[in-house]
Design an enzyme around this catalytic site. Structure first.
Site, PDB file in Angstrom:
ATOM      1  NE  ARG A 263       6.493  -0.859   9.908  1.00  8.21           N
ATOM      2  CZ  ARG A 263       5.182  -0.185   8.878  1.00  8.21           C
ATOM      3  NH1 ARG A 263       5.058   0.094   8.047  1.00  8.21           N
ATOM      4  NH2 ARG A 263       4.317  -1.152   9.659  1.00  8.21           N
TER       5      ARG A 263
ATOM      6  NE  ARG B 173       2.154  -4.959  10.608  1.00 13.07           N
ATOM      7  CZ  ARG B 173       2.976  -4.542  10.035  1.00 13.07           C
ATOM      8  NH1 ARG B 173       4.413  -4.955  10.770  1.00 13.07           N
ATOM      9  NH2 ARG B 173       2.988  -3.967   9.425  1.00 13.07           N
TER      10      ARG B 173
ATOM     11  CE  LYS C  95      -1.795  -1.148   3.994  1.00 20.56           C
ATOM     12  NZ  LYS C  95      -1.027  -2.778   4.642  1.00 20.56           N
TER      13      LYS C  95
ATOM     14  NE  ARG D 108       8.050  -2.576   6.446  1.00 19.36           N
ATOM     15  CZ  ARG D 108       6.409  -2.148   5.969  1.00 19.36           C
ATOM     16  NH1 ARG D 108       5.608  -2.239   5.490  1.00 19.36           N
ATOM     17  NH2 ARG D 108       5.562  -2.804   6.951  1.00 19.36           N
TER      18      ARG D 108
ATOM     19  NE  ARG E  42      -4.727  -1.274  10.437  1.00 21.79           N
ATOM     20  CZ  ARG E  42      -3.475  -0.612   9.109  1.00 21.79           C
ATOM     21  NH1 ARG E  42      -3.066   0.096   8.526  1.00 21.79           N
ATOM     22  NH2 ARG E  42      -2.536  -1.259   9.724  1.00 21.79           N
TER      23      ARG E  42
HETATM   24  P1  AP5 Z   1       4.791  -1.698   1.846  1.00 24.94           P
HETATM   25  O1  AP5 Z   1       4.696  -0.843   0.537  1.00 24.94           O
HETATM   26  O2  AP5 Z   1       5.525  -0.648   2.811  1.00 24.94           O
HETATM   27  O3  AP5 Z   1       3.302  -2.142   2.556  1.00 24.94           O
HETATM   28  P2  AP5 Z   1       2.046  -1.780   3.017  1.00 24.94           P
HETATM   29  O4  AP5 Z   1       1.308  -2.382   2.753  1.00 24.94           O
HETATM   30  O5  AP5 Z   1       2.695  -0.028   3.083  1.00 24.94           O
HETATM   31  O6  AP5 Z   1       2.508  -2.593   4.417  1.00 24.94           O
HETATM   32  P3  AP5 Z   1       2.545  -2.042   6.122  1.00 24.94           P
HETATM   33  O7  AP5 Z   1       3.011  -2.763   7.019  1.00 24.94           O
HETATM   34  O8  AP5 Z   1       3.050  -0.525   6.216  1.00 24.94           O
HETATM   35  O9  AP5 Z   1       1.091  -1.756   6.554  1.00 24.94           O
HETATM   36  P4  AP5 Z   1       0.360  -1.630   7.676  1.00 24.94           P
HETATM   37  O10 AP5 Z   1      -0.391  -1.938   7.643  1.00 24.94           O
HETATM   38  O11 AP5 Z   1       0.254  -3.154   8.344  1.00 24.94           O
HETATM   39  O12 AP5 Z   1       1.143  -0.946   8.014  1.00 24.94           O
HETATM   40  P5  AP5 Z   1       1.049   0.831   9.237  1.00 24.94           P
HETATM   41  O13 AP5 Z   1       1.621   1.467   8.886  1.00 24.94           O
HETATM   42  O14 AP5 Z   1      -0.649   0.765   8.122  1.00 24.94           O
HETATM   43  O15 AP5 Z   1       5.933  -3.481   1.415  1.00 24.94           O
HETATM   44  C1  AP5 Z   1       5.820  -3.565   2.171  1.00 24.94           C
HETATM   45  C2  AP5 Z   1       7.748  -4.579   2.066  1.00 24.94           C
HETATM   46  O16 AP5 Z   1       6.730  -5.534   0.428  1.00 24.94           O
HETATM   47  C3  AP5 Z   1       8.612  -2.985   1.861  1.00 24.94           C
HETATM   48  O17 AP5 Z   1       9.942  -3.434   1.821  1.00 24.94           O
HETATM   49  C4  AP5 Z   1       8.177  -2.641  -0.171  1.00 24.94           C
HETATM   50  O18 AP5 Z   1       9.974  -2.820  -0.939  1.00 24.94           O
HETATM   51  C5  AP5 Z   1       8.312  -4.526  -1.053  1.00 24.94           C
HETATM   52  N1  AP5 Z   1       7.311  -4.346  -1.823  1.00 24.94           N
HETATM   53  C6  AP5 Z   1       6.340  -3.733  -2.052  1.00 24.94           C
HETATM   54  N2  AP5 Z   1       5.620  -4.376  -3.348  1.00 24.94           N
HETATM   55  C7  AP5 Z   1       6.025  -4.535  -3.970  1.00 24.94           C
HETATM   56  C8  AP5 Z   1       6.461  -6.095  -4.695  1.00 24.94           C
HETATM   57  N3  AP5 Z   1       5.035  -6.001  -5.945  1.00 24.94           N
HETATM   58  N4  AP5 Z   1       7.332  -7.020  -5.209  1.00 24.94           N
HETATM   59  C9  AP5 Z   1       8.066  -6.983  -4.034  1.00 24.94           C
HETATM   60  N5  AP5 Z   1       8.150  -6.063  -2.387  1.00 24.94           N
HETATM   61  C10 AP5 Z   1       7.700  -5.256  -3.133  1.00 24.94           C
HETATM   62  O19 AP5 Z   1      -0.267   0.546  10.459  1.00 24.94           O
HETATM   63  C11 AP5 Z   1       1.209   0.324  11.141  1.00 24.94           C
HETATM   64  C12 AP5 Z   1       0.203  -0.157  12.438  1.00 24.94           C
HETATM   65  O20 AP5 Z   1       0.049   1.608  12.897  1.00 24.94           O
HETATM   66  C13 AP5 Z   1      -0.743  -0.701  12.879  1.00 24.94           C
HETATM   67  O21 AP5 Z   1      -0.364  -2.193  13.128  1.00 24.94           O
HETATM   68  C14 AP5 Z   1      -2.000   0.209  14.020  1.00 24.94           C
HETATM   69  O22 AP5 Z   1      -1.046  -0.544  14.926  1.00 24.94           O
HETATM   70  C15 AP5 Z   1      -1.213   1.112  13.716  1.00 24.94           C
HETATM   71  N6  AP5 Z   1      -2.899   1.550  12.790  1.00 24.94           N
HETATM   72  C16 AP5 Z   1      -2.304   2.524  11.779  1.00 24.94           C
HETATM   73  N7  AP5 Z   1      -3.685   2.733  10.968  1.00 24.94           N
HETATM   74  C17 AP5 Z   1      -4.659   2.752  12.360  1.00 24.94           C
HETATM   75  C18 AP5 Z   1      -6.146   2.021  11.328  1.00 24.94           C
HETATM   76  N8  AP5 Z   1      -6.768   2.984  10.480  1.00 24.94           N
HETATM   77  N9  AP5 Z   1      -6.437   1.977  12.380  1.00 24.94           N
HETATM   78  C19 AP5 Z   1      -6.208   2.039  14.490  1.00 24.94           C
HETATM   79  N10 AP5 Z   1      -4.108   1.571  14.448  1.00 24.94           N
HETATM   80  C20 AP5 Z   1      -3.855   1.733  12.757  1.00 24.94           C
HETATM   81 MG    MG Z   2       2.597   1.142   4.661  1.00 21.31          MG
END
Ligand code: AP5
Ligand code: MG
Ligand code: ZN
Length: 222
Positions: A160, A171, A13, A127, A88
Protein backbone atom coordinates in the site's frame (compact mmCIF):
# COMPACT_ATOMS: atom_id res chain seq x y z
CA UNK A 1 -24.87 -8.95 14.64
CA UNK A 2 -23.82 -5.36 14.05
CA UNK A 3 -20.19 -5.00 14.97
CA UNK A 4 -17.65 -2.17 14.90
CA UNK A 5 -13.94 -2.97 14.81
CA UNK A 6 -11.73 -0.37 16.43
CA UNK A 7 -7.98 -0.17 16.72
CA UNK A 8 -4.95 1.69 15.46
CA UNK A 9 -3.68 1.33 11.90
CA UNK A 10 -1.99 -2.03 11.57
CA UNK A 11 -3.74 -3.58 14.58
CA UNK A 12 -5.12 -6.38 12.42
CA UNK A 13 -8.68 -5.11 11.86
CA UNK A 14 -8.76 -6.16 8.21
CA UNK A 15 -7.13 -9.52 8.98
CA UNK A 16 -9.64 -10.39 11.71
CA UNK A 17 -12.54 -8.94 9.73
CA UNK A 18 -12.14 -11.58 7.02
CA UNK A 19 -12.46 -14.36 9.63
CA UNK A 20 -15.37 -12.74 11.48
CA UNK A 21 -17.29 -12.02 8.30
CA UNK A 22 -16.97 -15.65 7.21
CA UNK A 23 -17.78 -17.22 10.58
CA UNK A 24 -20.81 -15.04 11.35
CA UNK A 25 -21.97 -14.57 7.74
CA UNK A 26 -22.06 -10.79 7.81
CA UNK A 27 -20.58 -8.43 5.19
CA UNK A 28 -17.20 -6.86 5.91
CA UNK A 29 -17.39 -3.13 5.23
CA UNK A 30 -14.01 -1.40 5.20
CA UNK A 31 -14.07 2.29 4.32
CA UNK A 32 -10.36 2.05 3.48
CA UNK A 33 -11.09 -0.76 0.97
CA UNK A 34 -13.97 1.24 -0.53
CA UNK A 35 -11.69 4.26 -1.01
CA UNK A 36 -8.86 2.16 -2.48
CA UNK A 37 -11.23 0.47 -4.93
CA UNK A 38 -12.53 3.85 -6.07
CA UNK A 39 -9.00 5.21 -6.43
CA UNK A 40 -8.01 2.22 -8.55
CA UNK A 41 -11.10 2.68 -10.73
CA UNK A 42 -10.52 6.47 -10.91
CA UNK A 43 -14.12 7.28 -9.95
CA UNK A 44 -15.11 10.75 -8.77
CA UNK A 45 -14.98 9.56 -5.18
CA UNK A 46 -11.55 8.05 -5.84
CA UNK A 47 -10.22 11.34 -7.20
CA UNK A 48 -11.55 13.14 -4.13
CA UNK A 49 -10.13 10.61 -1.66
CA UNK A 50 -6.71 9.94 -3.20
CA UNK A 51 -4.71 12.82 -1.73
CA UNK A 52 -6.03 12.07 1.77
CA UNK A 53 -5.17 8.38 1.63
CA UNK A 54 -1.72 8.96 0.15
CA UNK A 55 -0.93 11.39 2.97
CA UNK A 56 -2.48 9.18 5.66
CA UNK A 57 -5.04 11.88 6.48
CA UNK A 58 -8.73 11.29 7.15
CA UNK A 59 -11.16 11.77 4.29
CA UNK A 60 -13.65 14.49 5.39
CA UNK A 61 -16.54 13.24 7.55
CA UNK A 62 -19.29 14.39 5.20
CA UNK A 63 -17.87 12.31 2.33
CA UNK A 64 -17.23 9.23 4.46
CA UNK A 65 -20.54 9.24 6.35
CA UNK A 66 -22.60 9.32 3.15
CA UNK A 67 -20.70 6.40 1.69
CA UNK A 68 -21.29 4.25 4.75
CA UNK A 69 -25.00 5.14 4.97
CA UNK A 70 -25.33 4.20 1.35
CA UNK A 71 -23.55 0.88 1.85
CA UNK A 72 -25.56 0.00 4.98
CA UNK A 73 -28.75 0.42 2.96
CA UNK A 74 -27.84 -2.62 0.86
CA UNK A 75 -29.86 -5.79 1.20
CA UNK A 76 -26.89 -7.81 2.50
CA UNK A 77 -26.69 -5.64 5.66
CA UNK A 78 -30.20 -6.56 6.79
CA UNK A 79 -29.04 -9.18 9.28
CA UNK A 80 -25.92 -7.42 10.41
CA UNK A 81 -22.57 -6.10 9.29
CA UNK A 82 -19.00 -5.63 10.38
CA UNK A 83 -17.57 -2.12 10.12
CA UNK A 84 -13.78 -1.89 9.80
CA UNK A 85 -12.21 1.57 9.87
CA UNK A 86 -15.50 3.35 10.44
CA UNK A 87 -16.36 5.26 12.58
CA UNK A 88 -13.06 7.02 13.02
CA UNK A 89 -14.21 10.30 14.55
CA UNK A 90 -16.84 11.10 17.16
CA UNK A 91 -18.84 12.91 14.46
CA UNK A 92 -18.90 9.69 12.40
CA UNK A 93 -19.93 7.61 15.43
CA UNK A 94 -22.79 9.98 16.24
CA UNK A 95 -23.96 9.96 12.63
CA UNK A 96 -23.91 6.16 12.62
CA UNK A 97 -25.92 5.93 15.85
CA UNK A 98 -28.47 8.40 14.53
CA UNK A 99 -28.76 6.58 11.20
CA UNK A 100 -29.37 3.24 12.94
CA UNK A 101 -31.66 4.75 15.55
CA UNK A 102 -33.93 6.07 12.80
CA UNK A 103 -34.35 2.47 11.67
CA UNK A 104 -34.82 1.16 15.24
CA UNK A 105 -31.44 -0.51 15.08
CA UNK A 106 -28.22 -0.22 17.04
CA UNK A 107 -24.61 -1.34 17.14
CA UNK A 108 -24.40 -4.53 19.23
CA UNK A 109 -20.76 -4.51 20.18
CA UNK A 110 -17.42 -2.89 19.48
CA UNK A 111 -14.17 -4.82 19.45
CA UNK A 112 -11.02 -2.83 20.15
CA UNK A 113 -7.98 -4.68 18.84
CA UNK A 114 -5.19 -3.59 21.09
CA UNK A 115 -1.58 -3.75 19.90
CA UNK A 116 1.42 -1.86 21.30
CA UNK A 117 2.83 0.86 19.05
CA UNK A 118 6.22 -0.92 18.85
CA UNK A 119 4.72 -3.81 16.86
CA UNK A 120 2.78 -1.64 14.48
CA UNK A 121 5.58 -0.28 12.34
CA UNK A 122 6.89 -3.78 11.58
CA UNK A 123 3.40 -5.02 10.75
CA UNK A 124 2.69 -2.13 8.41
CA UNK A 125 5.95 -1.93 6.54
CA UNK A 126 5.82 -5.70 5.91
CA UNK A 127 2.18 -5.70 4.87
CA UNK A 128 1.10 -6.69 1.37
CA UNK A 129 -2.50 -6.42 0.16
CA UNK A 130 -4.44 -8.03 -2.65
CA UNK A 131 -5.26 -5.43 -5.29
CA UNK A 132 -8.44 -7.34 -6.21
CA UNK A 133 -10.12 -8.47 -2.97
CA UNK A 134 -8.26 -6.43 -0.35
CA UNK A 135 -6.97 -9.41 1.69
CA UNK A 136 -4.01 -8.51 3.93
CA UNK A 137 -0.77 -10.49 4.08
CA UNK A 138 2.59 -9.96 5.72
CA UNK A 139 5.97 -10.90 4.28
CA UNK A 140 6.99 -12.46 7.58
CA UNK A 141 3.89 -13.11 9.70
CA UNK A 142 1.39 -14.17 7.03
CA UNK A 143 3.00 -14.74 3.62
CA UNK A 144 1.02 -15.74 0.52
CA UNK A 145 1.42 -19.37 -0.61
CA UNK A 146 2.50 -18.29 -4.09
CA UNK A 147 4.82 -15.31 -4.18
CA UNK A 148 2.95 -12.10 -5.14
CA UNK A 149 -0.44 -13.83 -5.65
CA UNK A 150 -3.46 -13.72 -3.35
CA UNK A 151 -4.37 -17.07 -1.71
CA UNK A 152 -8.08 -16.29 -1.95
CA UNK A 153 -8.57 -14.89 -5.45
CA UNK A 154 -5.20 -15.13 -7.21
CA UNK A 155 -5.02 -11.32 -7.61
CA UNK A 156 -1.75 -9.39 -7.52
CA UNK A 157 -0.46 -8.68 -4.05
CA UNK A 158 1.10 -5.22 -3.67
CA UNK A 159 2.37 -2.78 -1.04
CA UNK A 160 0.00 0.00 0.00
CA UNK A 161 1.17 3.52 -0.83
CA UNK A 162 0.48 4.72 2.71
CA UNK A 163 2.58 1.98 4.34
CA UNK A 164 5.80 3.98 4.48
CA UNK A 165 7.42 4.75 7.82
CA UNK A 166 6.65 8.49 7.65
CA UNK A 167 2.99 8.04 6.70
CA UNK A 168 2.47 5.32 9.29
CA UNK A 169 3.70 7.69 12.00
CA UNK A 170 1.30 10.39 10.80
CA UNK A 171 -1.58 7.90 10.75
CA UNK A 172 -0.79 6.84 14.31
CA UNK A 173 -0.87 10.48 15.44
CA UNK A 174 -4.21 11.02 13.72
CA UNK A 175 -5.50 7.87 15.42
CA UNK A 176 -4.49 9.23 18.83
CA UNK A 177 -6.08 12.59 18.21
CA UNK A 178 -9.27 11.72 16.36
CA UNK A 179 -10.12 8.04 16.77
CA UNK A 180 -8.95 7.21 20.30
CA UNK A 181 -11.88 9.24 21.79
CA UNK A 182 -14.21 6.57 20.38
CA UNK A 183 -12.97 4.19 23.06
CA UNK A 184 -14.63 6.39 25.68
CA UNK A 185 -17.65 6.89 23.44
CA UNK A 186 -18.41 3.15 23.23
CA UNK A 187 -17.35 2.44 26.81
CA UNK A 188 -20.01 4.88 27.97
CA UNK A 189 -22.55 2.90 25.96
CA UNK A 190 -21.26 -0.29 27.58
CA UNK A 191 -20.33 -1.69 24.17
CA UNK A 192 -16.57 -1.98 24.29
CA UNK A 193 -14.63 -5.25 24.38
CA UNK A 194 -10.87 -5.01 24.30
CA UNK A 195 -9.08 -7.84 22.49
CA UNK A 196 -5.39 -8.46 22.97
CA UNK A 197 -4.15 -8.19 19.37
CA UNK A 198 -0.64 -9.53 19.95
CA UNK A 199 0.52 -13.05 19.10
CA UNK A 200 -0.46 -15.34 16.28
CA UNK A 201 -3.34 -14.31 13.96
CA UNK A 202 -5.33 -17.46 14.86
CA UNK A 203 -4.81 -16.85 18.56
CA UNK A 204 -6.21 -13.34 18.16
CA UNK A 205 -9.22 -14.77 16.32
CA UNK A 206 -9.84 -17.21 19.18
CA UNK A 207 -10.03 -14.23 21.55
CA UNK A 208 -12.40 -12.44 19.16
CA UNK A 209 -14.67 -15.50 19.05
CA UNK A 210 -14.72 -15.81 22.85
CA UNK A 211 -15.80 -12.20 23.10
CA UNK A 212 -18.51 -12.47 20.44
CA UNK A 213 -19.85 -15.76 21.83
CA UNK A 214 -20.04 -14.19 25.30
CA UNK A 215 -22.03 -11.34 23.82
CA UNK A 216 -24.40 -13.74 22.06
CA UNK A 217 -24.86 -15.85 25.20
CA UNK A 218 -25.68 -12.81 27.31
CA UNK A 219 -28.15 -11.58 24.77
CA UNK A 220 -29.97 -14.86 24.42
CA UNK A 221 -30.35 -15.03 28.19
CA UNK A 222 -31.82 -11.55 28.46
P1 AP5 B 1 -4.22 -5.39 8.88
O1 AP5 B 1 -5.21 -6.44 9.23
O2 AP5 B 1 -4.09 -5.00 7.47
O3 AP5 B 1 -4.41 -4.10 9.82
P2 AP5 B 1 -5.53 -3.01 9.89
O4 AP5 B 1 -5.90 -2.83 11.32
O5 AP5 B 1 -6.65 -3.33 8.94
O6 AP5 B 1 -4.69 -1.75 9.42
P3 AP5 B 1 -4.97 -0.66 8.33
O7 AP5 B 1 -3.66 -0.02 8.00
O8 AP5 B 1 -5.80 -1.21 7.21
O9 AP5 B 1 -5.78 0.34 9.12
P4 AP5 B 1 -6.02 1.75 8.79
O10 AP5 B 1 -7.07 2.00 9.76
O11 AP5 B 1 -4.87 2.65 8.84
O12 AP5 B 1 -6.35 1.75 7.21
P5 AP5 B 1 -7.72 1.82 6.41
O13 AP5 B 1 -7.60 1.01 5.19
O14 AP5 B 1 -8.86 1.61 7.31
O15 AP5 B 1 -2.81 -5.87 9.47
C1 AP5 B 1 -1.63 -5.10 9.30
C2 AP5 B 1 -0.45 -6.02 8.99
O16 AP5 B 1 -0.15 -6.83 10.13
C3 AP5 B 1 -0.72 -7.01 7.85
O17 AP5 B 1 0.46 -7.16 7.11
C4 AP5 B 1 -1.09 -8.32 8.57
O18 AP5 B 1 -0.78 -9.45 7.80
C5 AP5 B 1 -0.24 -8.23 9.83
N1 AP5 B 1 -0.88 -8.86 10.99
C6 AP5 B 1 -2.20 -8.85 11.32
N2 AP5 B 1 -2.41 -9.51 12.48
C7 AP5 B 1 -1.19 -9.93 12.89
C8 AP5 B 1 -0.72 -10.68 14.02
N3 AP5 B 1 -1.58 -11.12 14.97
N4 AP5 B 1 0.60 -10.92 14.13
C9 AP5 B 1 1.48 -10.48 13.17
N5 AP5 B 1 1.10 -9.78 12.08
C10 AP5 B 1 -0.21 -9.51 11.94
O19 AP5 B 1 -7.71 3.36 5.98
C11 AP5 B 1 -6.81 3.87 5.05
C12 AP5 B 1 -7.09 5.35 4.81
O20 AP5 B 1 -8.41 5.52 4.29
C13 AP5 B 1 -7.03 6.26 6.03
O21 AP5 B 1 -5.71 6.67 6.31
C14 AP5 B 1 -7.92 7.41 5.55
O22 AP5 B 1 -7.22 8.24 4.64
C15 AP5 B 1 -9.00 6.70 4.79
N6 AP5 B 1 -10.15 6.32 5.64
C16 AP5 B 1 -10.59 5.05 5.90
N7 AP5 B 1 -11.65 5.06 6.71
C17 AP5 B 1 -11.90 6.36 6.99
C18 AP5 B 1 -12.87 7.03 7.80
N8 AP5 B 1 -13.79 6.33 8.51
N9 AP5 B 1 -12.84 8.37 7.87
C19 AP5 B 1 -11.93 9.08 7.16
N10 AP5 B 1 -10.98 8.52 6.40
C20 AP5 B 1 -10.96 7.17 6.31
MG1 MG C 1 -7.37 -2.47 7.16
ZN1 ZN D 1 -7.46 -11.45 -3.35
Amino acid sequence: MKIVLLGPPGAGKGTQAKFISEKYSIPHISTGDIFRKNIAEKTQLGLKAKSYLDAGKLVPDEVTIDIVKDRLGNEDCKNGFLLDGFPRTVTQAEALDLFLDNKDQKIDTTLLIDVPKESILERMTGRRVCSSCGASYHVKFNPTKVNGKCDICGGDVVQRKDDTEVTVKDRLNIYDEQTQPLIGYYKKQNKLSTINGTGDINEVFKRVKISLEAYLDDNNKN
